[in-house]
Motif scaffolding. Structure first.
Motif, PDB file in Angstrom:
ATOM      1  N   SER A 130       0.852  -1.188   0.000  1.00  0.00           N
ATOM      2  CA  SER A 130       0.000   0.000   0.000  1.00  0.00           C
ATOM      3  C   SER A 130       0.886   1.236   0.000  1.00  0.00           C
ATOM      4  N   LEU A 131       0.564   2.174  -0.883  1.00  0.00           N
ATOM      5  CA  LEU A 131       1.314   3.418  -1.041  1.00  0.00           C
ATOM      6  C   LEU A 131       0.390   4.582  -0.733  1.00  0.00           C
ATOM      7  N   ASP A 132       0.754   5.402   0.228  1.00  0.00           N
ATOM      8  CA  ASP A 132      -0.054   6.547   0.649  1.00  0.00           C
ATOM      9  C   ASP A 132       0.818   7.794   0.513  1.00  0.00           C
ATOM     10  N   PHE A 133       0.309   8.788  -0.222  1.00  0.00           N
ATOM     11  CA  PHE A 133       1.131   9.955  -0.533  1.00  0.00           C
ATOM     12  C   PHE A 133       0.288  11.220  -0.456  1.00  0.00           C
ATOM     13  N   ALA A 134       0.840  12.239   0.190  1.00  0.00           N
ATOM     14  CA  ALA A 134       0.185  13.544   0.263  1.00  0.00           C
ATOM     15  C   ALA A 134       1.242  14.627   0.136  1.00  0.00           C
ATOM     16  N   CYS A 135       0.898  15.699  -0.551  1.00  0.00           N
ATOM     17  CA  CYS A 135       1.813  16.836  -0.637  1.00  0.00           C
ATOM     18  C   CYS A 135       1.012  18.081  -0.970  1.00  0.00           C
ATOM     19  N   ALA A 136       1.687  19.214  -0.873  1.00  0.00           N
ATOM     20  CA  ALA A 136       1.070  20.500  -1.166  1.00  0.00           C
ATOM     21  C   ALA A 136       1.688  21.091  -2.434  1.00  0.00           C
ATOM     22  N   VAL A 137       0.838  21.631  -3.275  1.00  0.00           N
ATOM     23  CA  VAL A 137       1.261  22.372  -4.466  1.00  0.00           C
ATOM     24  C   VAL A 137       0.614  23.754  -4.394  1.00  0.00           C
ATOM     25  N   ASP A 138       1.431  24.764  -4.404  1.00  0.00           N
ATOM     26  CA  ASP A 138       0.935  26.143  -4.294  1.00  0.00           C
ATOM     27  C   ASP A 138       0.075  26.344  -3.041  1.00  0.00           C
ATOM     28  N   GLY A 139       0.443  25.633  -1.983  1.00  0.00           N
ATOM     29  CA  GLY A 139      -0.237  25.816  -0.706  1.00  0.00           C
ATOM     30  C   GLY A 139      -1.478  24.982  -0.494  1.00  0.00           C
ATOM     31  N   TRP A 140      -1.871  24.196  -1.500  1.00  0.00           N
ATOM     32  CA  TRP A 140      -3.057  23.339  -1.368  1.00  0.00           C
ATOM     33  C   TRP A 140      -2.634  21.876  -1.341  1.00  0.00           C
ATOM     34  N   VAL A 141      -3.299  21.097  -0.493  1.00  0.00           N
ATOM     35  CA  VAL A 141      -2.915  19.706  -0.252  1.00  0.00           C
ATOM     36  C   VAL A 141      -3.852  18.746  -0.975  1.00  0.00           C
ATOM     37  N   ALA A 142      -3.287  17.629  -1.415  1.00  0.00           N
ATOM     38  CA  ALA A 142      -4.078  16.484  -1.878  1.00  0.00           C
ATOM     39  C   ALA A 142      -3.479  15.225  -1.270  1.00  0.00           C
ATOM     40  N   ASP A 143      -4.310  14.201  -1.109  1.00  0.00           N
ATOM     41  CA  ASP A 143      -3.929  12.987  -0.381  1.00  0.00           C
ATOM     42  C   ASP A 143      -4.593  11.799  -1.068  1.00  0.00           C
ATOM     43  N   SER A 144      -3.817  10.753  -1.340  1.00  0.00           N
ATOM     44  CA  SER A 144      -4.381   9.589  -2.022  1.00  0.00           C
ATOM     45  C   SER A 144      -3.566   8.355  -1.691  1.00  0.00           C
TER      46      SER A 144
END
Length: 258
Positions: A98-112
């Motif tokens: 299982s791979l779980d990754f989250a990061c911010a681009v231009d101050g907005w976060v996404a998580d999947s």
């Protein structure tokens, strides 16, 4: 506090969602027998640097973590299902990853998150991934204006029970925005028709995760990795979803990348 995003802010979250999707596709393609978990983490790290993005994990230190996470990716293998801390381990034939990754681009976060089998699959592992996938899809279908929060939870839990699985309620989905984890908590089971009414602009991570024969977990000696109490395997699927007047918008959709 639950925050609602304007349509313009939801649009501004699209690049983060797309980038997270791109990274997970690259990681899945790279995951092969003999590949080290630290190599996968390094791949994600390079992609973050090249994109000019910001990791949500590397300095993350919630109350349930023994120390700052220190990596940019969660890698959970076999009986590990959540928060897997990358370490010196070469993937073996048949591993459930299982791979779980989250990061911010231009101050907005996404998580999947995604779960895959490395090399030769076991049917029971494929079935578990399929159940988690169906539960995620069922939850997303309920992420509509006018529904209630636990309509999402109930759809996930019902899918699990139909497959003969039990559900752990310690960890689940959550609000997403300027930070990785916010209100509301989105449990993976609940009674339909309860909870607050869903409104346009709510952005949440919906993340069903299941174990093959238990719902009990424990924390590994690394202080992070969560493992099944009985050694059975786990699967984890997750998308960041915006609730809009036109229906659920999956910001981390991998369409066109796979």
């Amino acid at each position: 506090m639950i925050e609602l995003r304007t349509p313009a802010q939801v649009e501004a979250m699209r690049p983060a969602g797309r980038f997270v999707a791109e990274v997970l596709v690259a990681l899945r393609e790279a995951a092969a027998v003999g590949v080290n978990l630290l190599e996968l983490d390094e791949l994600a790290h390079r992609m973050i640097k090249d994109r000019g993005a910001e990791s949500c994990y590397i300095d993350y230190h919630p109350s349930f973590g023994a120390s700052p996470f220190g990596k940019v990716l969660c890698t959970s293998v076999n009986d590990a299902v959540l928060h897997g801390l990358p370490h010196d381990y070469a993937l073996q034939d048949g591993d459930l990853l299982s791979l779980d990754f989250a990061c911010a681009v231009d101050g907005w976060v996404a998580d999947s998150a995604i779960s895959v089998v490395v090399g030769t699959p076991r049917q029971e592992d494929l079935d578990l991934i399929e159940t988690a996938t169906l539960a995620l899809e069922a939850g997303i279908l309920q992420a509509r204006v006018g529904n209630r929060l636990y309509d999402i939870s109930a759809a996930i839990g019902d899918t699990a029970r139909k497959a003969g699985l039990s559900v752990n309620l310690q960890f689940g989905g959550h609000g997403v925005g300027r930070t990785m984890h916010g209100d509301p908590h989105v449990p993976n089971d609940g009674r339909a028709g309860r909870g607050f009414k869903l409104k346009p602009g709510l952005v949440i991570a919906i993340e069903p995760w299941f174990l093959q024969s238990t719902d009990e977990i424990y924390t590994d000696a690394d202080g992070w990795t969560l493992r099944s109490a009985d050694g059975s395997r786990g699967a984890h699927m997750e998308h960041t979803v915006a609730i809009t007047k036109d229906g659920p918008l999956v910001l981390t959709d991998r369409g066109g990348l796979e």
